[in-house]
Design an enzyme around this catalytic site. Structure first.
Site, mmCIF file in Angstrom:
data_model
loop_
_atom_site.group_PDB
_atom_site.id
_atom_site.type_symbol
_atom_site.label_atom_id
_atom_site.label_comp_id
_atom_site.label_asym_id
_atom_site.label_seq_id
_atom_site.Cartn_x
_atom_site.Cartn_y
_atom_site.Cartn_z
ATOM 1 N N LYS A 110 0.825 -1.212 0.000
ATOM 2 C CA LYS A 110 0.000 0.000 0.000
ATOM 3 C C LYS A 110 0.864 1.269 0.000
ATOM 4 O O LYS A 110 0.436 2.320 -0.464
ATOM 5 C CB LYS A 110 -0.927 0.027 1.222
ATOM 6 C CG LYS A 110 -1.801 -1.200 1.432
ATOM 7 C CD LYS A 110 -2.835 -1.365 0.348
ATOM 8 C CE LYS A 110 -3.991 -2.284 0.719
ATOM 9 N NZ LYS A 110 -3.656 -3.670 1.028
HETATM 10 C C1 LIG Z 1 -4.366 -4.859 0.704
HETATM 11 C C2 LIG Z 1 -3.580 -6.102 0.679
HETATM 12 C C3 LIG Z 1 -3.885 -7.142 -0.214
HETATM 13 C C4 LIG Z 1 -5.071 -7.098 -1.127
HETATM 14 O O1 LIG Z 1 -4.935 -6.130 -2.147
HETATM 15 P P1 LIG Z 1 -6.210 -5.604 -2.942
HETATM 16 O O2 LIG Z 1 -5.719 -4.498 -3.788
HETATM 17 O O3 LIG Z 1 -7.188 -5.142 -1.886
HETATM 18 O O4 LIG Z 1 -6.750 -6.755 -3.717
HETATM 19 C C5 LIG Z 1 -3.054 -8.254 -0.242
HETATM 20 N N1 LIG Z 1 -1.990 -8.351 0.592
HETATM 21 C C6 LIG Z 1 -1.684 -7.374 1.467
HETATM 22 C C7 LIG Z 1 -0.518 -7.560 2.371
HETATM 23 C C8 LIG Z 1 -2.455 -6.217 1.539
HETATM 24 O O5 LIG Z 1 -2.131 -5.251 2.404
#
Ligand SMILES: *Cc1c(COP(=O)(O)O)cnc(C)c1O
Length: 497
Positions: A110
């Site tokens: 993120k």
């Molecule tokens: C947010 C997240 C996901 C999922 O990603 P999306 O874009 O919501 O499909 C997978 N792994 C981790 C560690 C995350 O923080």
């Protein structure tokens, strides 16, 4: 470039789409078309650093920014990473690569988008002559929350409220959020799950009354979730950058196909891969990896999206999601960009928790998608096996992706180079990772002790930002029932005003 809502409104500028987050009609903003990258342009990216690649790709969509402006933003954002390259590609085996996206300040992918979003947002406000303060509302399944809090902490004219499932995130994730400093940060735990938090955020966005109340106090609402196009567009960059790295390092020939495997929850990350493909990158297959919450797996296998099912808390909590918001953007493409068709399906989802798309249509429109779900046991076995075989430590989310890749390989024996998207550092989930790699050892429930042990047995160092959590004071203690989320958000921002 113009942007339209998946439910019909628009056009608006890219800057406006970022400021608003969610469209006023409840839909998600999508670009009016997919800009193409020419073969020459793609070759030229070889000689560019990551932040320059980012500026190039992002301004294809957000053409109100110059490439120089965007390069300045991206340089500032990626300076915060512990690695010169914020998205390094690691080769673990023939045809198998891991794209490490967790070298940012909060150790999850993120960060790649959320270190940049504050710059995109303040730049967009300037372009659109918006002088109101911004109120960022964010629902998190664990990782978005902290990444958004860090990104927007002490940013001028901005308040941020983060809603997280009080009992639905890992201990480290929770500690990261509740220890956040800054004068403009608010963290609220809810007695409910991520879907409850996301629903509350969407309701606040579409509530005229609440919008007017905040407007009266000088705020405009925006979102840091992947429903905001400003979250999505920086994610397209690393798919293109990984492709460029593969041929720059002579792992593939120019214009060879590659696959990506993406651990998925809200479907933002893998959607960005699909967008990269629409821009002309030779991506063959996209493999959607889910944990025990297999709503996406069922959708790609049967065409039926059904959120009416048991919700499981797993060791990959950031993917514990039943309503994957960004699927709406994909459905928009499946429905030939017809907002009326999307509206119907989304109304069905809201009213009945389910909708269906004809399987023939789905196979025809989305032949590149494959989907697999993984049990908790398999996830742990994969962490153990990959560590034993390659000495590489996987976090549980990435392990779900590796497991999906193995299932896919057993089915298709595909020899196309495949990139596993690694979304979090294993040190964010130290207790479960340690249990997986040392199943014989005494169970260690203290995450900081588990971090020490992992640090000793693996070649990968524990990130400082995780180790130091132990010493930080708890600044946020509010927890509310899901019926009271709106009141709590208003109170957090406006106090008793
Ligand atoms: C947010 C997240 C996901 C999922 O990603 P999306 O874009 O919501 O499909 C997978 N792994 C981790 C560690 C995350 O923080």
């Amino acid at each position: 470039m113009d942007f339209y809502s998946t439910r019909g409104s628009g056009p608006v500028s890219g800057a406006r789409a970022i400021i608003d987050g969610l469209a006023k009609d409840g839909g998600l903003y999508v670009p009016s078309s997919f800009p193409k990258i020419t073969p020459e342009e793609l070759r030229d990216l070889s000689y560019k650093q990551y932040y320059e690649r980012a500026a190039f790709v992002i301004t294809k969509f957000l053409d109100e920014f110059t490439e120089d402006e965007m390069a300045d933003y991206a340089e500032l954002a990626y300076f915060k990473f512990d690695n010169l390259d914020p998205a390094p590609l690691v080769k673990v085996d023939d045809n198998m690569y891991i794209l490490e996206l967790w070298h940012g300040p909060t150790c999850a992918f993120k960060d790649v988008a959320l270190t940049l979003l504050p710059h995109l947002l303040s730049g967009s406000k300037k372009k659109e002559n918006v002088d109101k303060k911004t109120l960022i509302l964010v629902a998190t399944s664990g990782d978005t929350g902290k990444a958004a809090l860090e990104g927007f902490k002490d940013v001028e004219n901005t308040e941020i409220v983060c809603l997280y499932p009080s009992e639905g995130v890992s201990e480290m994730q929770k500690l990261q959020m509740v220890t956040t400093g800054g004068k403009n940060t608010h963290v609220i735990g809810i007695n409910g799950n991520f879907d409850d938090a996301q629903r509350a955020v969407k309701e606040i966005f579409s509530s005229k009354e609440i919008n007017e109340l905040f407007n009266k106090h000088g705020y405009e609402l925006s979102s840091a979730n992947s429903i905001n196009f400003g979250r999505l567009v920086p994610q397209i960059v690393y798919y293109i950058s990984a492709y460029v790295d593969l041929y720059t390092n002579n792992e593939i020939n120019y214009n060879d196909p590659v696959n990506f495997v993406v651990p998925s929850g809200n479907f933002g990350n893998i959607l960005a891969a699909y967008y990269a493909k629409q821009m002309g990158i030779n991506i063959k297959n996209l493999i959607v990896a889910s944990n025990k919450n297999n709503v996406l797996t069922e959708f790609f296998e049967t065409g039926r999206y059904d959120a009416n099912r048991k919700f499981y808390k797993t060791i990959s909590p950031s993917m514990d999601i039943l309503v994957s918001s960004n699927l709406e953007r994909l459905i928009y493409e499946v429905e030939d960009r017809n907002p009326e068709a999307v509206k119907k399906l989304m109304e069905s989802l809201k009213e009945f928790g389910t909708y269906s798309i004809d399987m023939k249509t789905l196979e025809k429109k989305l032949p590149e998608f494959y989907a697999y779900s993984t049990t908790e046991e398999e996830t742990k076995e994969v962490i153990e096996n990959v560590f034993d075989e390659y000495g590489y430590l996987l976090d549980p989310h990435t392990a779900v992706a590796v497991s999906a890749y193995m299932n896919y390989m057993n089915e298709f024996f595909d020899d196309i180079p495949t990139v596993i998207v690694s979304t979090a550092s294993p040190y964010k989930f130290p207790v479960d990772v340690l249990k997986a790699v040392e199943p014989e050892a005494k169970v260690e429930e203290d995450p900081f002790k588990a971090i020490k042990k992992l640090d000793n047995i693996s070649a990968m160092d524990a990130p400082k930002s995780i180790k130091e959590l132990k010493e930080l004071p708890i600044n946020h203690t509010t927890v509310v029932d899901k019926e009271n989320i709106k009141e709590a958000v208003i109170k957090a921002v406006l106090g008793d005003k």
